[in-house]
Design a protein around this motif. Structure first.
Motif, short mmCIF file in Angstrom:
data_model
loop_
_atom_site.label_atom_id
_atom_site.label_comp_id
_atom_site.label_asym_id
_atom_site.label_seq_id
_atom_site.Cartn_x
_atom_site.Cartn_y
_atom_site.Cartn_z
N THR A 142 0.93 -1.11 -0.09
CA THR A 142 -0.03 0.04 -0.17
C THR A 142 0.94 1.27 0.01
N VAL B 282 -7.07 -1.57 -1.91
CA VAL B 282 -7.15 -2.10 -0.37
C VAL B 282 -8.47 -1.80 -0.08
N ASN C 167 -2.91 5.04 5.46
CA ASN C 167 -2.53 5.65 4.06
C ASN C 167 -3.12 7.18 4.14
N ALA D 202 -3.74 2.07 -2.40
CA ALA D 202 -4.77 1.90 -1.11
C ALA D 202 -6.19 1.76 -1.49
#
Length: 458
Positions: A176, A186, A220, A183
């Protein structure tokens, strides 16, 4: 087979895998040695972050995400060591994927073929050439292979183990923070895991996995809240996206205006292609500053809403802009770079034209659907299948949200759309070599819609 014969056979199998591994390492070295190390304008920004104190906000929430700077930080201060480090990480990650893929195969002979195919894929120049460049691409692609490997390990087991869950989360964390756009993937994976949580079966491990993915995505976001991070990782990309994508499209411009975007000033219109440079400090005027301030504060959210409410925009770029997003990138070839694969073999494992990529993916997906209807599907199949499908919104994100050097930034799309059909094809061949459904059901048990071996080897 006697016990001694069994041991002898196992030794021959281990020797075969060891010899292939040694050959693979030799070929990776041959593709690396003598290739010029290249820096680009972006390279220095990663080295600047690497020079920051470890555990400081400037490192973990700096102008660049921290995975690549972390690798550079632990290595000696030399580009030679940095590129060698990228090579080592790449070799380890692709070996991990080859092992994980082979362990998903029941047929012993095909297991060796699967192991070899993954390694051959990673010998493509489209993978190896990035090792000699001081950029994020080498590490990002390597960690993508590692992420796929950890998911194969997790889904191969009838019940996720603590080690497999931890492996997915640790590798996903590093992946990530290799590129901020990862991200978004994710988040998409977390949504898929949320669906999995609602399915019958033990939920404890799935909830831990979901919670970990949510924390990684949140981390993030938090890492972009500092001044340096906001300028480099938020403001500049969205300014470029508005200048190149939004203002060039009448429908998008109307949508953004409806959601509060001020009318573009003459200075903005005249410099749309270099809007992020204007936003970076070049002289402007009060009306232009109002426009730029709105873009910094609201454009990312507005772009996200636009993609969510306009399915065509969220899905079509992968196909309409395939020359940029899917075709192989011609640039970024360092001096001395060489192909270690024969052209025919390279065209087989890493086809260049997007038409060939889509054709192969379509055929393999149709074969997978047919295999699933015959009750031969396994949970590991979900990894390459879902990887292909999440590339559709991800490609749109790259196209609309990162308007400069798109072909390089779409490298993950190019790799995944070629790797996933290869993995799924191997799984399908393995499924066809299994006994009949009746004998499978007699010696196995069901997990959801997938048949899992009691030994956990598939």
């Amino acid at each position: 087979m006697s016990r001694s014969a069994t041991f002898a056979h196992a030794a021959r199998v281990r020797s075969s895998f060891a010899l292939l591994t040694a050959l693979y390492i030799g070929l990776r070295l041959a593709a690396f040695v003598g290739v010029a190390v290249v820096r680009y304008p972006d390279s220095q920004s990663y080295l600047d972050v690497a020079a920051k104190p470890f555990l400081s906000r400037a490192f973990f929430a700096g102008a660049r995400p921290w995975t690549v700077p972390l690798l550079y930080k632990v290595l000696p201060d030399s580009d030679t060591y940095r590129t060698a480090g990228q090579l080592v990480v790449s070799v380890l990650c692709w070996l991990a994927l080859a092992i994980a893929t082979a362990r998903c195969i029941r047929d012993e002979r095909l297991r060796f073929v699967a192991f070899a195919l993954v390694l051959v894929f990673s010998l493509s120049a489209s993978v190896t050439r990035w090792d000699s460049l001081i950029l994020t691409e080498s590490l990002s692609v390597s960690l993508t292979a590692a992420v796929v490997a950890t998911w194969l390990v997790l889904l191969r087991l009838p019940r996720p183990s603590a080690v497999s869950i931890a492996s997915v989360l640790v590798v996903t964390l590093l992946w990530t923070f290799a590129r901020d756009t990862n991200a978004v993937l994710v988040v998409l994976v977390a949504l898929l895991v949320l669906v999995w949580v609602t399915r019958p079966g033990p939920r404890g491990g799935r909830i831990v996995l979901l919670s970990g993915l949510a924390v990684i995505a949140g981390a993030n976001v938090a890492s972009t809240t500092t001044t340096d991070a906001s300028l480099r990782r938020i403001d500049r990309p969205i300014l470029g996206a508005v200048g190149v994508r939004v203002l060039a499209d009448h429908e998008m411009t109307r949508y953004f205006r409806h959601h509060g975007m001020p009318a573009p000033t003459p200075r903005v219109r005249a410099n749309a292609a270099r809007l992020k440079a204007i936003g970076g400090g070049l002289p402007t005027d009060p009306e232009t500053e109002v426009f730029l301030d709105w873009v910094r504060a609201h454009a990312r959210t507005t772009l996200g809403l636009y993609l969510v409410t306009h399915p065509r925009a969220a899905t079509l770029p992968l196909f309409t802009e395939r020359a940029t997003l899917v075709d192989e990138s011609p640039g970024y070839l360092p001096s001395g770079a060489r192909n270690t694969l024969p052209p025919v073999l390279r065209a087989f494992v890493f086809p260049g034209p997007s038409e060939a990529v889509f054709a192969v993916a379509a055929v393999v997906l149709l074969a997978g659907a047919a295999g699933a209807r015959r009750s031969r599907a396994r949970r590991a199949w979900a990894v390459p299948v879902l990887a292909m499908f999440v590339m559709i919104p991800y490609a749109s994100l790259i196209w609309y949200g990162d308007a400069f050097d798109v072909a390089r930034h779409a490298l993950l799309v190019k790799v995944v759309l070629r790797l996933s059909p290869l993995l799924l094809a191997v799984f399908l061949v393995d499924a066809r070599r299994e006994p009949t459904s009746a004998s499978i059901q007699a010696g196995s048990f069901k997990v959801g819609q997938c048949t899992m071996s009691p030994s956990g080897d598939a």
